[in-house]
Design an enzyme around this catalytic site. Structure first.
Site, PDB file in Angstrom:
ATOM      1  N   GLU A 130       1.676   7.709 -18.558  1.00  0.00           N
ATOM      2  CA  GLU A 130       1.542   7.976 -17.128  1.00  0.00           C
ATOM      3  C   GLU A 130       2.631   8.956 -16.710  1.00  0.00           C
ATOM      4  O   GLU A 130       3.783   8.805 -17.144  1.00  0.00           O
ATOM      5  CB  GLU A 130       1.688   6.694 -16.302  1.00  0.00           C
ATOM      6  N   GLU A 299       4.086  -5.307 -13.436  1.00  0.00           N
ATOM      7  CA  GLU A 299       3.296  -4.663 -14.500  1.00  0.00           C
ATOM      8  C   GLU A 299       2.111  -5.544 -14.886  1.00  0.00           C
ATOM      9  O   GLU A 299       1.025  -5.047 -15.147  1.00  0.00           O
ATOM     10  CB  GLU A 299       4.169  -4.336 -15.711  1.00  0.00           C
TER      11      GLU A 299
HETATM   12  N1  BES Z   1       3.214   2.777 -13.367  1.00  0.00           N
HETATM   13  C1  BES Z   1       4.596   2.614 -13.143  1.00  0.00           C
HETATM   14  C2  BES Z   1       5.459   3.258 -14.162  1.00  0.00           C
HETATM   15  C3  BES Z   1       5.505   4.765 -14.142  1.00  0.00           C
HETATM   16  C4  BES Z   1       5.963   5.426 -13.059  1.00  0.00           C
HETATM   17  C5  BES Z   1       5.153   5.507 -15.204  1.00  0.00           C
HETATM   18  C6  BES Z   1       6.037   6.797 -13.060  1.00  0.00           C
HETATM   19  C7  BES Z   1       5.205   6.880 -15.195  1.00  0.00           C
HETATM   20  C8  BES Z   1       5.661   7.543 -14.128  1.00  0.00           C
HETATM   21  C9  BES Z   1       4.979   1.140 -13.099  1.00  0.00           C
HETATM   22  O1  BES Z   1       3.966   0.274 -12.752  1.00  0.00           O
HETATM   23  C10 BES Z   1       6.029   1.002 -12.031  1.00  0.00           C
HETATM   24  O2  BES Z   1       5.701   1.141 -10.903  1.00  0.00           O
HETATM   25  N2  BES Z   1       7.268   0.772 -12.422  1.00  0.00           N
HETATM   26  C11 BES Z   1       8.388   0.713 -11.534  1.00  0.00           C
HETATM   27  C12 BES Z   1       8.908  -0.675 -11.352  1.00  0.00           C
HETATM   28  C13 BES Z   1       8.123  -1.461 -10.361  1.00  0.00           C
HETATM   29  C14 BES Z   1       8.595  -2.881 -10.294  1.00  0.00           C
HETATM   30  C15 BES Z   1       8.150  -0.869  -8.973  1.00  0.00           C
HETATM   31  C16 BES Z   1       9.458   1.576 -12.163  1.00  0.00           C
HETATM   32  O3  BES Z   1       9.317   1.928 -13.335  1.00  0.00           O
HETATM   33  O4  BES Z   1      10.413   1.907 -11.482  1.00  0.00           O
HETATM   34 ZN    ZN Z   2       3.545   0.096 -10.720  1.00  0.00          ZN
END
Ligand code: BES
Ligand code: ZN
Length: 856
Positions: A130, A299
């Protein structure tokens, strides 16, 4: 030959340009043969045309193309067009019937420092796809609306070989995984390495057994159980709160040390920054435990809100992220208490999202153009996105919300959706018109809500006016649909009107309440029912009254907050301030019925950054040194005024028995550390020093260290801590961060400079780079030194990181997002650093877009 576009001129992508993909991707077969320098990826993709005479356009970056064949016939370079960003096969080369495209490409995971695509971390292979990383693995339609079933084989000499879905075959050096659920490429994942599992089982509500595993490097196995249990709690909660069950026989989580983000929801194979998995009382703080639980939940929740129902295109990112953040907030509230969770979330919303929305980076939760999607994983998309879901919940009520979500899952399972689809389920299930409400998604900026009240002949009137300032590219702002939760209190503190949601839809609107004997005290925007900035002339006695009497815990805290802000601003501006804040704190300290975690939150003074923002909002130019001095002065005065009471609390909150991160222990511990931070200003560091020496858990150890460094008494403790923890990467990140974020501002830059020379400053590791740089930029007065030297230092490091890891460099550039707040001198210095970055030859698209937006 056409000139190569430089990153800086890359054209924006527009929401209005969306076109469906002209092919259906029926099946995906990927065969990986792993090698650090030359991993071979054989991809067999079966497409069927949905339109006549369409060319097949595939994304691909940094790939070595070995061969291409269509239905077994090898193509020659004349048959296709190969560019730096993709592979196009013209329609005349393609059959008009379904066909199989087979490509072989080679990639070099060991050279991938950007940590996007397939890369290596400590000898282990892992992926991050992603948003648009899959195109660095193979040629593919790398867009979320192309969903397909993946069949993956891995050949490699690592003991553990993982991919999405269920394991169908495995022997030494080989594994085969089939994911029965169609998914977009951004949810693909592969992991290979010498890993150990901490395993469990979860039985779903329909009685299916799911194998759950947390995979870590050898030696980390004993720090996994908290995450595993948090996963099981999340799985149960999603069944109970949303009726959503897990849908594979296995759920894997892998911890990696080198990771750009926090964690990633790949189908059946979540990949986590090890920081948000590994926990032991000696190495993780109470806050880490809570965050780990929340991220594991987040997640996991994506399995339904993101994976089963995904986004049509990346403009719709908040469809999955805003909703999933809202769900993880609800979960944490249920696990640990709603009042403190709401306060924490609002602190973060204001500190990050309001800050973003007030400056040059302001954008709508659903943007309509971007150049680099990685730059749009923002506080606005996430946190404001979650607030919008919360407002829908409040407007429709618990049952209406659940009915809408049930319809969402029923109607859209297996689809790639838009914000329009999302709002339509709310409209269809409730019969309400949400066209005005939609502005929350499409408009940027934080509305200001001004309130005036009056009382006459038993009728109380609240008169609201909303206004949203112009934001970049959006000058005209129409009124929004704002749910305003209010309650009215009588002068003895009884509630004469229990919580009621007023719906404001006009620019100016009044609400009246009849039959009141006396003028009530209003409690407005309870539970922070909308992400707006409330402006109201309230005197300190009314705030003190609300801090004591409001039924709504959020607004109780908010009243204390407003009092603190008033005193601090008064001090910064050299005005007379009264003792009401100090008196209110005294009352709260004596109130043993109040939740300790809540009392801790009330004792934490507003951050320097938030004081700067408040001054800016009032039309003043914030002076960082004066803000620092005012805040320190207030802390010292509070400590002196209440020293006996504080000392008693410090003693009485000492924990007994074995460590637990549950609120029952974490709450009193938070109060004790808040008290310590005050007392430390007047006790010569005696308590913090003793606590540092005796602490048996990281919460107290780090809390004591933070207190010591605040008053410059940390030298010995800092050295001792480094000595003890130098082999532990997660703890050392804390060591870098805590000293820079908390040291006296005049020492911050010098300290940061010295730390960059520490052999443990492995700057290519995102966690370590962030710890140091966020420590410095988080030291408000230290970062905003009048001579601009911290700006220069910070910009130099962004330029150094950019060629190695553009995504992290770009995210870290937001330290400059407040540059327009300050005086001419600082503004010019920040601007010239941003211009220096922007002018750098070969700058990444990521950082280039950020600096250009920052400069406006
Ligand atoms: N889908 C995201 C991770 C992501 C973000 C991948 C941007 C690639 C680019 C994941 O679900 C996410 O939102 N992660 C957050 C933590 C969450 C608890 C808000 C993060 O990685 O900061
Ligand atoms: Zn997320």
């Amino acid at each position: 030959m056409s000139a190569e576009l430089t990153a800086a001129d890359a054209p924006a992508k527009r929401l209005s340009d969306y076109r469906p993909y002209p092919f259906t991707l029926e099946t995906v077969r990927l065969d990986f043969t792993l090698d650090p320098d030359a991993t071979e990826v054989r991809a067999r993709l079966t497409f069927s045309p949905r339109q006549e005479a369409a060319a097949l356009e595939l994304d691909g970056e940094d790939l070595e193309l070995v061969s291409v064949a269509v239905d077994g016939r090898a193509l020659t370079p004349d048959d296709y067009e190969l560019t730096k960003t993709g592979l196009t096969i013209p329609a005349n080369v393609l059959p008009s019937q379904p066909f199989t495209l087979e490509t072989v490409t080679r990639i070099a995971p060991s050279k991938n420092t950007a940590l996007e695509g397939l890369y290596m971390s400590n000898g282990m292979y892992c992926t991050q796809c992603e948003a648009e990383g899959f195109r660095k693995i193979t040629y593919y339609p790398d867009r979320p609306d192309v969903m397909a079933r993946f069949h993956v084989t891995i050949t490699g000499d690592q003991p553990v070989l993982l991919a999405n879905g269920d394991l169908v075959e495995s022997r030494e050096g080989y594994a085969e995984w089939v994911d029965p659920w169609p998914k977009p490429a951004y949810l693909f994942a592969l992991v290979a390495g010498d890993l150990r599992a901490h395993s469990g089982t979860f039985t779903t509500m329909s009685g299916r057994k799911v194998a759950t595993n947390i995979w870590v490097r050898p030696g980390d196995e004993d720090r996994c159980d908290f995450a595993l249990q948090a996963l099981h709690r999340s799985m149960r909660w999603d069944e109970e709160a949303y009726g959503r069950e897990y849908d594979l026989d296995i759920f894997n989580i892998v911890a990696v040390d080198d990771f750009n983000m926090g964690a990633m929801e790949n189908k059946g194979l979540n990949i986590f920054n090890s920081k948000w998995v590994l926990a032991s009382p000696e190495t993780a703080t109470d806050a880490d435990y809570e965050r780990i639980e929340g991220i594991i939940a987040h997640e996991y929740f994506h399995n339904w809100t993101g994976n089963r129902i995904t986004c049509r295109d990346w403009f719709q990112l908040c469809l999955k992220e805003g909703l999933t953040v809202y769900r993880d907030q609800q979960f944490t509230g249920d696990m640990r208490g709603h009042a403190t969770k709401r306060i924490d979330d609002v602190l973060s919303l204001r500190g990050r999202q309001f800050r973003e929305d007030r400056g040059p980076l302001s954008h709508p939760p659903r943007p309509d153009h971007y150049r680099e999607i990685n730059n749009f994983y923002t506080a606005t998309v996430y946190e404001k996105g979650a607030e919008i879901v919360g407002m829908l919940h409040r407007l429709l009520g618990a049952e209406g919300y659940r009915a809408a979500l049930d319809l969402y899952f029923e109607r859209h399972d297996g689809q790639a959706c838009t914000i329009e689809d999302w709002l339509k389920v709310f409209e269809d299930s409730s019969g309400r018109d949400l066209s005005q409400f939609k502005r929350w998604y499409t408009d940027a900026g934080t509305p200001t809500l001004r309130v005036r009240d009056s009382f006459k002949d038993g009728t109380y009137t609240l008169e609201f006016e909303q206004e949203t300032r112009p934001t970049p590219g959006q000058s005209e702002k129409l009124p929004r649909h704002i749910p305003i939760e209010v309650g009215l209190l009588s002068e003895n503190g009884d509630e004469v009107l229990p919580s009621t949601v007023l719906e404001m839809t006009e620019a100016k609107q009044s609400f009246t309440f009849d039959g009141l004997a006396t003028r009530p005290v209003p409690s407005i925007l309870r539970d922070f029912s909308a992400p707006v900035r409330l402006e109201r002339d309230v005197d300190t006695s009314e705030l003190a009254f609300l801090l004591t009497h409001d039924r709504d815990p959020f607004n109780r805290w908010e009243a204390g907050r407003a009092l603190a802000q008033k005193v601090l601003i008064g001090r910064v501006l050299g005005q007379e301030t009264d003792a009401s804040f100090s008196d209110a704190i005294g009352a709260l300290l004596r109130d043993e019925t109040a939740d300790p975690a809540f009392r801790a939150l009330c004792l934490n003074l507003p951050s320097e950054d938030s004081i700067a923002q408040a001054l800016y909002d009032q039309g003043e130019t914030p002076d960082p040194a004066a803000i620092y001095a005012a805040r320190e002065g207030l802390a010292r005065d509070l400590a002196s005024a209440h020293k006996t009471l504080l000392a008693e609390i410090f003693t009485s909150t000492e924990a007994t028995g074995p460590y637990s991160s549950d609120p029952e222990q974490a709450g009193p511990r938070a109060l004790r550390l808040a008290v310590l931070r005050l007392l430390n200003r007047i006790d010569g560091g005696a308590r913090a020093g003793a606590l540092f020496a005796s602490a048996e858990n990281m919460t107290e150890s780090l809390g004591a260290l933070a207190a010591l460094v605040q008053t410059g008494q940390d030298a010995a403790a800092m050295a001792e801590f480094r000595e003890r923890w130098q082999g532990d990467r997660l703890v050392m990140d804390k060591w870098f961060l805590v000293q820079l974020a908390n040291c006296p501002p005049e020492t911050a830059l010098e300290r940061a400079g010295a730390l960059t020379g520490d052999p443990l400053f492995t700057w290519k590791t995102p966690n370590r780079f962030r710890a140091l740089m966020a420590g410095l930029s988080g030291n408000h007065a230290g970062f905003h030194r009048a001579d601009g030297a911290s700006y220069r230092f910070y910009a130099d490091w962004l330029l150094k990181l950019d060629p190695v890891n553009p995504q992290v460099a770009a995210r870290m550039s937001t330290a400059f997002e407040t540059w327009t707040r300050y005086d001419e001198g600082r503004r010019e210095k920040m601007r010239s650093e941003l211009e220096r970055i922007a002018a750098q030859p070969g700058l990444s698209r990521d950082l280039s877009e950020m600096t250009q937006r920052l400069l406006g």
